[in-house]
Design a protein around this motif. Sequence first.
Motif, short mmCIF file in Angstrom:
data_model
loop_
_atom_site.label_atom_id
_atom_site.label_comp_id
_atom_site.label_asym_id
_atom_site.label_seq_id
_atom_site.Cartn_x
_atom_site.Cartn_y
_atom_site.Cartn_z
N UNK A 29 10.79 -3.97 -14.41
CA UNK A 29 9.68 -4.87 -14.12
C UNK A 29 8.35 -4.16 -14.35
N UNK A 30 7.29 -4.93 -14.43
CA UNK A 30 5.95 -4.39 -14.69
C UNK A 30 5.27 -4.00 -13.37
N UNK A 31 4.88 -2.76 -13.26
CA UNK A 31 4.17 -2.28 -12.07
C UNK A 31 2.69 -2.61 -12.17
N UNK A 32 2.09 -2.96 -11.05
CA UNK A 32 0.65 -3.12 -10.95
C UNK A 32 0.08 -1.88 -10.25
N UNK A 33 -0.92 -1.28 -10.83
CA UNK A 33 -1.49 -0.06 -10.27
C UNK A 33 -3.01 -0.14 -10.23
N UNK A 34 -3.61 0.75 -9.47
CA UNK A 34 -5.07 0.86 -9.40
C UNK A 34 -5.45 2.33 -9.43
N UNK A 35 -6.58 2.65 -10.03
CA UNK A 35 -7.05 4.02 -10.07
C UNK A 35 -7.49 4.48 -8.69
N UNK A 36 -7.28 5.77 -8.42
CA UNK A 36 -7.65 6.37 -7.14
C UNK A 36 -8.59 7.54 -7.41
N UNK A 37 -9.76 7.53 -6.80
CA UNK A 37 -10.72 8.61 -6.98
C UNK A 37 -10.53 9.66 -5.88
N UNK A 38 -10.49 10.92 -6.28
CA UNK A 38 -10.40 11.99 -5.29
C UNK A 38 -11.71 12.10 -4.53
N UNK A 39 -11.66 12.29 -3.22
CA UNK A 39 -12.90 12.48 -2.45
C UNK A 39 -13.53 13.84 -2.73
N UNK A 40 -14.73 14.00 -2.26
CA UNK A 40 -15.47 15.25 -2.48
C UNK A 40 -14.74 16.43 -1.86
N UNK A 41 -14.88 17.58 -2.50
CA UNK A 41 -14.38 18.88 -2.05
C UNK A 41 -12.87 19.05 -2.27
N UNK A 42 -12.21 18.06 -2.86
CA UNK A 42 -10.79 18.22 -3.14
C UNK A 42 -10.60 19.00 -4.44
N UNK A 43 -9.37 19.51 -4.66
CA UNK A 43 -9.05 20.26 -5.87
C UNK A 43 -9.13 19.33 -7.07
N UNK A 44 -10.00 19.65 -8.02
CA UNK A 44 -10.22 18.77 -9.16
C UNK A 44 -9.01 18.68 -10.08
N UNK A 45 -8.20 19.73 -10.13
CA UNK A 45 -7.00 19.72 -10.99
C UNK A 45 -5.74 19.43 -10.18
N UNK A 46 -5.89 18.74 -9.08
CA UNK A 46 -4.76 18.46 -8.19
C UNK A 46 -3.68 17.66 -8.91
N UNK A 47 -2.43 17.95 -8.55
CA UNK A 47 -1.28 17.25 -9.11
C UNK A 47 -0.57 16.39 -8.06
N UNK A 48 -0.99 16.52 -6.80
CA UNK A 48 -0.42 15.73 -5.71
C UNK A 48 -1.53 15.48 -4.70
N UNK A 49 -1.65 14.23 -4.24
CA UNK A 49 -2.75 13.84 -3.37
C UNK A 49 -2.24 12.92 -2.28
N UNK A 50 -2.57 13.26 -1.03
CA UNK A 50 -2.17 12.45 0.12
C UNK A 50 -3.39 12.15 0.99
N UNK A 51 -3.94 10.94 0.91
CA UNK A 51 -4.98 10.54 1.87
C UNK A 51 -4.33 10.10 3.17
N UNK A 52 -4.79 10.64 4.30
CA UNK A 52 -4.18 10.34 5.59
C UNK A 52 -5.08 9.46 6.44
N UNK A 53 -6.34 9.84 6.54
CA UNK A 53 -7.32 9.11 7.34
C UNK A 53 -8.67 9.21 6.61
N UNK A 54 -9.68 8.44 7.01
CA UNK A 54 -10.97 8.50 6.31
C UNK A 54 -11.55 9.91 6.21
N UNK A 55 -11.26 10.77 7.19
CA UNK A 55 -11.82 12.12 7.17
C UNK A 55 -10.74 13.19 7.02
N UNK A 56 -9.57 12.82 6.45
CA UNK A 56 -8.48 13.78 6.31
C UNK A 56 -7.64 13.45 5.07
#
Length: 335
Positions: free
Chosen positions: A59-86
């Motif tokens: 089936x066809x997946x629907x996706x949306x782009x996710x922007x990394x927040x400030x101060x995160x690793x720019x070349x990150x390969x795995x990203x987990x947002x937990x809370x607005x400040x974490x």
Amino acid sequence: MKFRWYHGLAALIILGGALAYLHHRAAIQQNASLPPVRWKTANPLIQPRSRSLVLRPVATAHTADVALPARQLRNAEWYLPIAPDSAVTFILHDGQTRWVIDGQALSLRNPPLDPADRLSYTQNGQALAWVRPNGGAAIETARSYQVIPQATAIAFNLRNQPVWVSGHHLFVNGAAESWTFQGIPAETHALLHHAQALITDDHGEICEYAVPAGRKTLLATVRPRRWPLLVTARHVSGGLAFLMERESALPRYLLVDVQHGTVRWYRFVSATPPELGVFRGQLVVSNVTANGNLAVIDGRSLLPLNVVPGIFSSGPEGVIWAGASGFVRLTGWAT
């Protein structure tokens, strides 16, 4: 000598992360060449009555782009947002980590090599925990770092208290419960649903222990010689799912879905361990197809999607993985 010892440990962690990452990526390519497998039994479960999941067309997946927040690793390969400040990022191939908490950027000490299956967190994002590569478990906050030497599984409950397993005992915020459990906890994610359940394998009997009461429920019985390892489990709406493995030249996997008393399963092979996650209460799993597609359990069916994420995170903001030009999030699908 002390400096040299820590320097060597850091090098081992980086090397382990690099090897795990390269193996994971290469195995996606290897899956496409895996030969078909003939299963020796019609039903891998001894009890209860169960049926296989039906593998549907992609089936066809629907996706949306996710922007990394400030101060995160720019070349990150795995990203987990937990809370607005974490939020947490990993660069898997060289072992770099970054936890941005309340505007402060921290590097995790002795981090897990596979964050997707090892990292736990409080609901408010103020503490992280994981089983360490060299044994024991760690709990880290913005101001402290604690090691629990004998812990083999760890998570946080609804009160943001740490819950961990040591031997056949369960500890809640440092205090041992009066009951003990039988069997072996799942290799990862043994503590489910905000540490309200413990999942174990007792010679093929897959059991759930309610926490903190200790009440035991038999979920299913598998053929222990054919499925000797309980890999991981996830809580989903209406029940839970777990993954069994049989090690061989072509590793075999058994995915079991327990929903409102109905049990369904799916067997497959994969050159790399599949990853389980949750999207809006439904189970998602990788590598069930030869191409490594992400798939979702949809009622009686296993529905592959036209995305191959490799490793992904599954957290409060859904399922997220690194795409060709940045991170993307699963938002739905169309059949």
